[in-house]
Design a protein around this motif. Structure first.
Motif, short mmCIF file in Angstrom:
data_model
loop_
_atom_site.label_atom_id
_atom_site.label_comp_id
_atom_site.label_asym_id
_atom_site.label_seq_id
_atom_site.Cartn_x
_atom_site.Cartn_y
_atom_site.Cartn_z
N GLU A 105 23.37 12.51 57.08
CA GLU A 105 23.34 12.44 58.26
C GLU A 105 22.00 11.42 59.20
O GLU A 105 21.17 11.91 58.36
N SER A 106 21.77 10.87 59.56
CA SER A 106 20.58 10.20 60.42
C SER A 106 20.44 10.16 62.05
O SER A 106 22.08 9.92 62.21
N GLY B 19 11.31 6.95 68.13
CA GLY B 19 11.88 5.88 67.80
C GLY B 19 12.07 5.45 65.83
O GLY B 19 12.44 4.51 65.40
N GLU B 20 11.82 6.77 65.77
CA GLU B 20 12.28 6.50 63.89
C GLU B 20 13.41 7.18 63.27
O GLU B 20 13.90 8.31 64.48
N ILE C 131 11.69 13.54 57.34
CA ILE C 131 10.79 12.76 58.61
C ILE C 131 9.91 12.52 58.61
O ILE C 131 8.54 13.18 58.29
N PRO C 132 9.94 11.24 59.59
CA PRO C 132 8.80 10.33 59.91
C PRO C 132 8.03 10.27 60.97
O PRO C 132 8.93 10.95 61.91
N ARG D 241 4.31 9.46 63.09
CA ARG D 241 3.53 8.57 63.70
C ARG D 241 2.05 8.57 62.59
O ARG D 241 2.06 9.25 61.28
N ASN D 242 1.05 7.37 62.43
CA ASN D 242 0.21 7.68 62.02
C ASN D 242 0.19 7.58 60.37
O ASN D 242 -0.55 8.11 59.50
N GLY D 243 1.13 6.55 60.15
CA GLY D 243 1.61 6.80 58.82
C GLY D 243 2.00 7.60 57.99
O GLY D 243 1.49 7.66 56.89
N LEU D 244 2.04 9.24 58.65
CA LEU D 244 2.93 10.35 58.45
C LEU D 244 4.43 10.15 58.24
O LEU D 244 5.28 10.27 58.86
N TYR D 245 4.51 11.00 57.36
CA TYR D 245 5.42 11.79 56.90
C TYR D 245 5.85 12.57 56.13
O TYR D 245 5.53 13.31 55.45
N LEU D 246 7.06 14.32 56.62
CA LEU D 246 7.54 14.56 55.83
C LEU D 246 8.62 15.08 55.27
O LEU D 246 9.77 14.66 55.38
#
Length: 331
Positions: free
Chosen positions: A18-19, A25-26, A45-46, A48-53
């Protein structure tokens, strides 16, 4: 023991995905797999600032050996992997014989085309958190301090060829706290995004603090090589004596290092106090006993060196944000 590869893996699972678009907005993605062999959940989990988890959570109902082949490397991001629970024996073919990726460890890895063999134990819940940050953002953030970064990261930021590597480290108390706050995030919407972004940055900063260029640290440190070896041994001694740890005086006598240097040196080297480190190890051990062994809270408190259940419960809740009860920790 069941042996699988990425070729026949799909035959044993039913996958759901699922998405949804987050408030920033990501697109956040969730994959769930279940079958006769176990279950798994992967969250992307996207931020901001070029980060994701990324959070992966899986458990096998049988002993599994999985051999995987990877041909693509995400070279736009630098990723640090943190193991929250579980124990996986992994062979990185051509790089390591085998390593144990266990609770309380973290690792980084890089090679373009690679093969891995993982050994998963029946009933062992594997929970991992990955923090990815774009190299473009890292270049902007580091600027003149690039030389203090780990050598592999310096090469990536400069766009140079990076030799294959795998390096493992140990989570400190603050890392474990941030990891559990990420997993048990209590917020939704914009608040959730800001919270997770702050925790991802905190986690990455803590990892950098533990992995800055070691040569520079040794040049600036007042500690001798002999002192550092002794202070490293303190961690081993404390981990082996969670119920009845030695006093500072006993440690000083055993390791032939004065108490002042013992306390100040440990703080300088590991960015925590000796008994702060002991507390973290007790909490990790307690979490493991509750989630993997499913032991009674009273027994766990005793095994971790607490004289009373209320004091253990208070310490556990302060550290993990939840009460020490198996069904509440697992959710």
């Amino acid at each position: 023991m069941i042996k699988l590869s990425t070729v026949n893996w799909a035959n044993y699972w039913q996958q759901e995905s699922e998405s949804f678009i987050t408030s920033s907005g990501e697109k956040e993605l969730i994959w769930r797999e279940k079958g006769l062999l176990g279950y798994s959940t992967e969250k992307y989990i996207p931020l901001r600032n070029g980060l994701y988890l990324e959070i992966s959570d899986y458990q096998m109902y049988e002993n599994i050996v999985l051999t995987s082949q990877y041909n693509d490397q995400n070279d736009d991001h630098f990723v640090v992997n943190f193991v929250v629970s579980g124990n996986v024996k992994t062979i990185h073919h051509g790089i390591t014989d085998y390593v144990l990726e266990t609770a309380g460890k973290n690792y980084i890895e890089f090679w373009d085309s690679r093969q891995e063999t993982e050994y998963w134990q029946k009933g062992d819940r594997i929970l991992k958190v990955r923090v990815g940050i774009s190299l473009e953002n890292l270049r902007e953030m580091c600027q003149d301090s690039c030389h203090t970064l780990p050598s592999e990261l310096q090469l990536l930021i400069k766009g140079k060829n990076v030799p294959p590597y795998y390096r493992q480290g140990e989570n400190n108390i603050n890392m474990n706290s941030a990891l559990n706050q990420i997993i048990n995030c209590p917020y939704q919407g914009f608040t959730r995004n800001f919270y997770l972004e702050s925790k991802a940055l905190e986690l990455f900063a803590l990892w950098l603090g533990e992995n800055n260029n070691q040569e520079e640290f040794y040049q600036q440190s007042s500690l001798s090589k002999k002192d550092i070896i002794a202070l490293e041994e303190v961690k081993n001694i404390m981990e082996k004596n969670l119920q009845n740890p030695p006093s500072l005086k006993e440690l000083s006598r055993q390791l032939c290092i004065n108490e002042y240097k013992l306390k100040s040196g440990f703080k300088e080297l590991f960015n925590t106090t000796i008994f702060g480190y002991l507390h973290g190890k007790r909490m990790e051990y307690a979490h493991s006993l509750l989630t993997q062994k499913k032991m009674k809270v009273t027994d766990v408190a005793q095994m971790c060196g607490y004289a009373s259940l209320p004091s253990f419960s208070k310490a556990f809740k302060k550290y993990f944000g939840v009460n020490p009860k198996f069904d509440r920790i697992k959710k």
